[in-house]
Design a protein around this motif. Sequence first.
Motif, PDB file in Angstrom:
ATOM      1  N   GLY A 136       3.135  -6.317 -13.844  1.00  0.00           N
ATOM      2  CA  GLY A 136       3.157  -7.748 -14.109  1.00  0.00           C
ATOM      3  C   GLY A 136       1.778  -8.253 -14.480  1.00  0.00           C
ATOM      4  O   GLY A 136       0.960  -7.526 -15.041  1.00  0.00           O
ATOM      5  N   SER A 137       1.481  -9.489 -14.136  1.00  0.00           N
ATOM      6  CA  SER A 137       0.187 -10.076 -14.478  1.00  0.00           C
ATOM      7  C   SER A 137      -0.890  -9.755 -13.462  1.00  0.00           C
ATOM      8  O   SER A 137      -2.056 -10.060 -13.665  1.00  0.00           O
ATOM      9  N   SER A 138      -0.502  -9.115 -12.345  1.00  0.00           N
ATOM     10  CA  SER A 138      -1.463  -8.782 -11.292  1.00  0.00           C
ATOM     11  C   SER A 138      -1.176  -7.379 -10.772  1.00  0.00           C
ATOM     12  O   SER A 138      -0.025  -6.983 -10.602  1.00  0.00           O
ATOM     13  N   THR A 139      -2.236  -6.636 -10.481  1.00  0.00           N
ATOM     14  CA  THR A 139      -2.082  -5.286  -9.949  1.00  0.00           C
ATOM     15  C   THR A 139      -1.702  -5.292  -8.468  1.00  0.00           C
ATOM     16  O   THR A 139      -1.367  -4.251  -7.907  1.00  0.00           O
ATOM     17  N   GLU A 140      -1.755  -6.485  -7.835  1.00  0.00           N
ATOM     18  CA  GLU A 140      -1.381  -6.588  -6.422  1.00  0.00           C
ATOM     19  C   GLU A 140       0.134  -6.639  -6.238  1.00  0.00           C
ATOM     20  O   GLU A 140       0.646  -6.396  -5.145  1.00  0.00           O
ATOM     21  N   GLU A 141       0.843  -6.984  -7.307  1.00  0.00           N
ATOM     22  CA  GLU A 141       2.298  -7.067  -7.225  1.00  0.00           C
ATOM     23  C   GLU A 141       2.912  -5.672  -7.244  1.00  0.00           C
ATOM     24  O   GLU A 141       2.334  -4.739  -7.809  1.00  0.00           O
ATOM     25  N   PRO A 142       4.092  -5.503  -6.611  1.00  0.00           N
ATOM     26  CA  PRO A 142       4.775  -4.201  -6.708  1.00  0.00           C
ATOM     27  C   PRO A 142       5.080  -3.848  -8.161  1.00  0.00           C
ATOM     28  O   PRO A 142       5.415  -4.722  -8.976  1.00  0.00           O
ATOM     29  N   LEU A 143       4.948  -2.591  -8.502  1.00  0.00           N
ATOM     30  CA  LEU A 143       5.164  -2.127  -9.867  1.00  0.00           C
ATOM     31  C   LEU A 143       6.574  -1.560 -10.017  1.00  0.00           C
ATOM     32  O   LEU A 143       7.123  -0.973  -9.081  1.00  0.00           O
TER      33      LEU A 143
ATOM     34  N   GLU B 154      12.165   2.623  -9.255  1.00  0.00           N
ATOM     35  CA  GLU B 154      11.819   2.122  -7.931  1.00  0.00           C
ATOM     36  C   GLU B 154      10.699   1.093  -8.040  1.00  0.00           C
ATOM     37  O   GLU B 154       9.988   1.038  -9.044  1.00  0.00           O
ATOM     38  N   LYS B 155      10.573   0.276  -6.989  1.00  0.00           N
ATOM     39  CA  LYS B 155       9.463  -0.659  -6.861  1.00  0.00           C
ATOM     40  C   LYS B 155       8.459  -0.048  -5.886  1.00  0.00           C
ATOM     41  O   LYS B 155       8.838   0.405  -4.799  1.00  0.00           O
ATOM     42  N   SER B 156       7.196  -0.066  -6.270  1.00  0.00           N
ATOM     43  CA  SER B 156       6.199   0.568  -5.414  1.00  0.00           C
ATOM     44  C   SER B 156       4.823  -0.015  -5.676  1.00  0.00           C
ATOM     45  O   SER B 156       4.528  -0.476  -6.779  1.00  0.00           O
ATOM     46  N   LYS B 157       3.977   0.014  -4.661  1.00  0.00           N
ATOM     47  CA  LYS B 157       2.572  -0.332  -4.833  1.00  0.00           C
ATOM     48  C   LYS B 157       1.875   0.811  -5.576  1.00  0.00           C
ATOM     49  O   LYS B 157       2.285   1.970  -5.495  1.00  0.00           O
ATOM     50  N   LEU B 158       0.807   0.470  -6.285  1.00  0.00           N
ATOM     51  CA  LEU B 158       0.112   1.465  -7.094  1.00  0.00           C
ATOM     52  C   LEU B 158      -0.424   2.609  -6.231  1.00  0.00           C
ATOM     53  O   LEU B 158      -0.309   3.786  -6.593  1.00  0.00           O
ATOM     54  N   GLN B 159      -0.989   2.284  -5.074  1.00  0.00           N
ATOM     55  CA  GLN B 159      -1.546   3.313  -4.200  1.00  0.00           C
ATOM     56  C   GLN B 159      -0.451   4.284  -3.727  1.00  0.00           C
ATOM     57  O   GLN B 159      -0.671   5.504  -3.666  1.00  0.00           O
TER      58      GLN B 159
END
Length: 391
Positions: free
Chosen positions: A356-363, A374-379
């Motif tokens: 999305g517009s922010s890397t803090e959002e789930p990808l 799936e939805k997941s955090k980058l880390q």
Amino acid sequence: LWGYEEVRSPVIEFVDALSIGVDPDFIDNMFKFQDRDGKILALRAEMTTPIARIVATKMSSKPKPLRLFYICNVFRYNRSYFEKLREFHQAGVELIGCNKPEADGEIISLLLFSTEKIGLDKVRIDLGHAGLLSEILNIMRLQESEKEFFQRILKSRNTAKIEKFTEDFNTPSELKDLLLRLLKCARLKDLQSISLDSGLVKVQKIFEELLEINDILFDYGVEKEVFFDFSLVRGIGYYTGVVFEASVSNIGLPLGGGGRYDNLLEKLSGVKLPATGFAIEVEKCLWALDNRDLEISKRNEPKVLVKSKSRSAGIKVSKFLRDAKIPCLLNFDEADVKDVIEYAKQVGISHVIFAGSSTEEPLEIHDVKLGLVEKSKLQSFVKSVRNRYYE
């Protein structure tokens, strides 16, 4: 780590094929000979034209953009320096099928990334624009011989000679002022301070392009290594847009360079296909490294395609993945999810990340091989990939 695939070309080709789009002086420096039928052949003198021919004839149906790399020997007669070498090696990349500034930004950033990885620090990029210089010379209504002479004066940055030349050719004061101000610009951002006459539409468009490239380089964190040089020209005639050269302080000549060449493939195939790329000379890099040992590692790795609503977020995601040693490439096109996934399947992508517009959002992460979403955090994604491919 950037998603480029290797391509190779024949060492020997017909001289006509190697001469498309290049200057006569460059053709003169090729090593040429006859075959049994009397046809003129030549050893390849650079790699961009041979690769463009391969793309035009063998890869026209492949999905674009193409990201290609090579490490090959080339042959050229040189008259100076330790460019007395007649055979040397070029390592380079070509990004073919994308005319957006993001492609130029990726190529320049990749050049700096590559030189850093082999141990070269303090690499400087001098950047100009073939179209900007060409447009201003055309406005001055100079003959070809006069253009060549004036370009040599511009390269010397001798203000007195530049002013005398413009006076001798009755150059309008506004244009003369523009030339002098362009020569004083040391950074791309300095172009913001130049006010243009309303009639210089093409020049204004080029300014906007260069400023956007500066923003992209800022996103990559490399803008401080890039300097603007209005007078910069490359010795090969096919460049149409951004041109650049890389150098280090302990070598008196560039390590290499590149730029945008949007018309070359059209000359080869009749189909207009924009492209940009760079090449560095391996021997010069080794010289600059002072014969330091290099360690090269190879392993089977995944390949991730990043598609983002925000350019800045997309670059941050790709940088995070590359820092984690996971190869990835950015998608610049405004394609829908289905088309992006189809493209990924065709070029061997293992995962597609929709950010999305922010890397803090789930990808939103698509496992292309397994067909899972799936939805997941980058880390978390990086950890799962490393467990899957490297553990």
